[in-house]
Structures are given as C-alpha cells and as structure tokens.
Design a protein around this motif. Sequence first.
Motif, PDB file in Angstrom:
ATOM      1  N   ARG A   1       0.631  -1.204   0.044  1.00  0.00           N
ATOM      2  CA  ARG A   1       0.050   0.070   0.179  1.00  0.00           C
ATOM      3  C   ARG A   1       0.927   1.200  -0.135  1.00  0.00           C
ATOM      4  O   ARG A   1       1.915   1.283   0.469  1.00  0.00           O
ATOM      5  N   VAL A   2       0.199   2.083  -0.685  1.00  0.00           N
ATOM      6  CA  VAL A   2       0.878   3.531  -0.402  1.00  0.00           C
ATOM      7  C   VAL A   2      -0.311   4.577   0.099  1.00  0.00           C
ATOM      8  O   VAL A   2      -1.482   4.686  -0.286  1.00  0.00           O
ATOM      9  N   ARG A   3       0.085   5.081   1.189  1.00  0.00           N
ATOM     10  CA  ARG A   3      -0.820   6.103   2.023  1.00  0.00           C
ATOM     11  C   ARG A   3      -0.397   7.505   1.797  1.00  0.00           C
ATOM     12  O   ARG A   3       0.593   8.106   1.795  1.00  0.00           O
ATOM     13  N   VAL A   4      -1.382   8.094   0.738  1.00  0.00           N
ATOM     14  CA  VAL A   4      -1.025   9.317   0.264  1.00  0.00           C
ATOM     15  C   VAL A   4      -2.181  10.528   0.748  1.00  0.00           C
ATOM     16  O   VAL A   4      -3.145  10.154   0.739  1.00  0.00           O
ATOM     17  N   GLY A   5      -1.512  11.712   0.793  1.00  0.00           N
ATOM     18  CA  GLY A   5      -2.173  12.820   1.596  1.00  0.00           C
ATOM     19  C   GLY A   5      -2.190  13.888   0.405  1.00  0.00           C
ATOM     20  O   GLY A   5      -1.220  14.044  -0.111  1.00  0.00           O
ATOM     21  N   ALA A   6      -3.419  14.634   0.461  1.00  0.00           N
ATOM     22  CA  ALA A   6      -3.402  15.711  -0.585  1.00  0.00           C
ATOM     23  C   ALA A   6      -4.210  16.872   0.131  1.00  0.00           C
ATOM     24  O   ALA A   6      -5.335  16.731   0.667  1.00  0.00           O
ATOM     25  N   ILE A   7      -4.002  18.110  -0.161  1.00  0.00           N
ATOM     26  CA  ILE A   7      -4.785  19.331   0.178  1.00  0.00           C
ATOM     27  C   ILE A   7      -5.993  19.276  -0.697  1.00  0.00           C
ATOM     28  O   ILE A   7      -6.126  18.793  -1.776  1.00  0.00           O
ATOM     29  N   PRO A   8      -7.137  19.620  -0.231  1.00  0.00           N
ATOM     30  CA  PRO A   8      -8.471  19.690  -0.669  1.00  0.00           C
ATOM     31  C   PRO A   8      -8.550  20.381  -2.128  1.00  0.00           C
ATOM     32  O   PRO A   8      -9.380  20.172  -3.125  1.00  0.00           O
ATOM     33  N   THR A   9      -7.580  21.494  -2.532  1.00  0.00           N
ATOM     34  CA  THR A   9      -7.619  22.192  -3.636  1.00  0.00           C
ATOM     35  C   THR A   9      -6.804  21.375  -4.795  1.00  0.00           C
ATOM     36  O   THR A   9      -6.481  21.857  -5.831  1.00  0.00           O
ATOM     37  N   VAL A  10      -6.320  20.064  -4.378  1.00  0.00           N
ATOM     38  CA  VAL A  10      -5.630  19.421  -5.152  1.00  0.00           C
ATOM     39  C   VAL A  10      -6.136  18.135  -5.519  1.00  0.00           C
ATOM     40  O   VAL A  10      -6.432  17.461  -6.697  1.00  0.00           O
ATOM     41  N   ALA A  11      -6.648  17.515  -4.612  1.00  0.00           N
ATOM     42  CA  ALA A  11      -7.083  16.043  -4.453  1.00  0.00           C
ATOM     43  C   ALA A  11      -8.014  15.656  -5.510  1.00  0.00           C
ATOM     44  O   ALA A  11      -7.960  14.681  -6.436  1.00  0.00           O
ATOM     45  N   PRO A  12      -9.250  16.487  -5.367  1.00  0.00           N
ATOM     46  CA  PRO A  12     -10.191  15.748  -6.403  1.00  0.00           C
ATOM     47  C   PRO A  12      -9.844  16.476  -7.816  1.00  0.00           C
ATOM     48  O   PRO A  12     -10.545  15.837  -8.684  1.00  0.00           O
ATOM     49  N   TYR A  13      -8.952  17.058  -8.185  1.00  0.00           N
ATOM     50  CA  TYR A  13      -8.693  17.600  -9.428  1.00  0.00           C
ATOM     51  C   TYR A  13      -7.392  17.011  -9.960  1.00  0.00           C
ATOM     52  O   TYR A  13      -7.447  16.706 -11.321  1.00  0.00           O
ATOM     53  N   PHE A  14      -6.571  16.349  -9.326  1.00  0.00           N
ATOM     54  CA  PHE A  14      -5.277  15.994 -10.016  1.00  0.00           C
ATOM     55  C   PHE A  14      -5.274  14.613  -9.652  1.00  0.00           C
ATOM     56  O   PHE A  14      -4.778  13.768 -10.465  1.00  0.00           O
TER      57      PHE A  14
END
Length: 298
Positions: free
Chosen positions: A90-103
């Motif tokens: 597994r790879v646990r990835v975090g992303a900010i909300p202004t990136v996650a749904p678009y990128f």
Amino acid sequence: MEFDQLRYFLRVAERGNFTRAAADLTMSQPALSRSIQKLEEELGQPVFERNGRSVSLTDAGTLLQSRAQQILAILEDTKAEISDDGESGRVRVGAIPTVAPYFLPGVLREFSAAHPRATVIVQENTTDLLLRSCTQGEIDLAIVALPIPARYLEVEPLFEEELLLVLPPEHPLADRPRIRLQDVEGLPFVMLDEAHCLSDNIVSFCRQRSVQPVAVERTSQLAMVQELVSLSHGISMIPEMARRLDQSDRRVYRSLSGPRPMRTIAVVWNPYRFQSRLQMAFREHLQGAEPRNTSGET
C-alpha cells in the motif's frame, strides 16, 4: 507492553480525550481506559493527567510519546521492508483539498493500471495536518502547495499552475480583454477558510503588489467558492486544474495581465522512514503526471 497499547496511548495523546480516541479506534471507552491503566501499572506511574473530560501528558507520558512513535515507526518500516516486492502493498497518500479531487483521480487510475496489485489509500486534509501525519508516519507522502513550514521532510516540486480570476458572466470586468490586479482592488472576494493554503497564496500575491483583497465570504470547499461567484457574491482566484474541470457557463475565467499569480505543487515525504519501492514508484509517477497548461480564457 503490547504494540496496541502504544497505539492506543498515542491516539489518546493526540486527541486529548478518551471518548474521541475510543471513537477513532472503534473500541469502547472502558476498554481503552483499561488498556491505558495497564500500561501505567507496568510503567509504575501515570502517563496522563486527568482534567475532567480532557487529558494531558505527564512528564513520563511526554517521554513515552516520543519513544512510542519511534518504536511503532521501526515496526512499520520493518514489516514494509520485509514484504517490499515493488508491486504489492500500500501507499498512503495525503493531498490538500484544492489538489485531491482535480489532480489525483487521473493519477490513481494510471498508477493502478501499472501496479494492479498495489493499494493506494488517500487522505484529504489541510497542509498542517498532512505535514504532521507525514512526519509521524501516518501517511507515506503528501501533495501540497509551497511554501511549507517543514524542517525534516524531503520536498520535491512537481509543477507550477496559474491561479485564474473567476467572475460571474455579467460582471463589468468579464468583457475586458485584459484585467489588471489593480482593477479588482476593493472588489469583494470569496475565499477559502484561512486553514487552506490557497488563501495564503492569493493574499500573498496581492499584498506583494500593494493590493489588499477584501474577503467578504469564506467557505471550506473550492466548489462552493465557484458557486458563490456564480451567484455574484464576489470574485475569486481558482487553480487552473479546477478550472479545467468546470463545464459551467455561469462562470468565466481570465488570466491577469502582467505578473500572474502562480502556485507550486510539490510532494513531500519523511526521509527518515523506510521508502518502499512502491512508494518510490508512486513518486516517479507523480513527476510524470504534470497537468497540461491551458489558456485562461473561456
């Protein structure tokens, strides 16, 4: 002393409350309290000071917190290293909300196709919380916008993107072929909450050019910012990746003339943790996933 006891202890220390920690751990509060009590009996002294509904660390608890984080990190790294085949895991990835749904959706589809035996777990959160999770080993990497206040994390820029001015179609500036930053001075802005770094990017860009944006409304979601702009509550600046997915005719996007507001998206990780071949493959995949540039005109 058991590993689960250390995990439970760290969760209570983080939440400062047995009830919230028990909910996070999906266990009953009495069971959690008994586990911590057994831990304190083994250590011979309390690790928490009980203050009504909240708890705080004692000196012994502060020391144990540091050691427990190290112990569990070593355990997780050892398990990951033993099972590291470069394809499964597994790879646990975090992303900010202004990136996650678009990128991330496109990134995840392509990575899953190339690594069908891998599991990618995504966590969306603000920059500060993602950096803390990355430092503590709760996630393997985070996708954030620079700059970041991280001293012990490795930072690798991925790409730059423009922040586009978004207006309702009937706005007086919407028909102008060129819009300067000075043209929007004093106009009401719809912004994300202060916890989101995009607001810092916008305010910093404006202030460097002696313009003070007037934030009249704030919200926690970028999609809500766009909707409020459509309703003529104000104007805003939106990342280009969000604009590319916006098919609505109730908003128009424009690039500012002169210096354009930009943000740099980067991936960060903890270099002191074991880096599996799968994690490194995901980072390499991110480097090749730079969004294509599009015009700011609609």
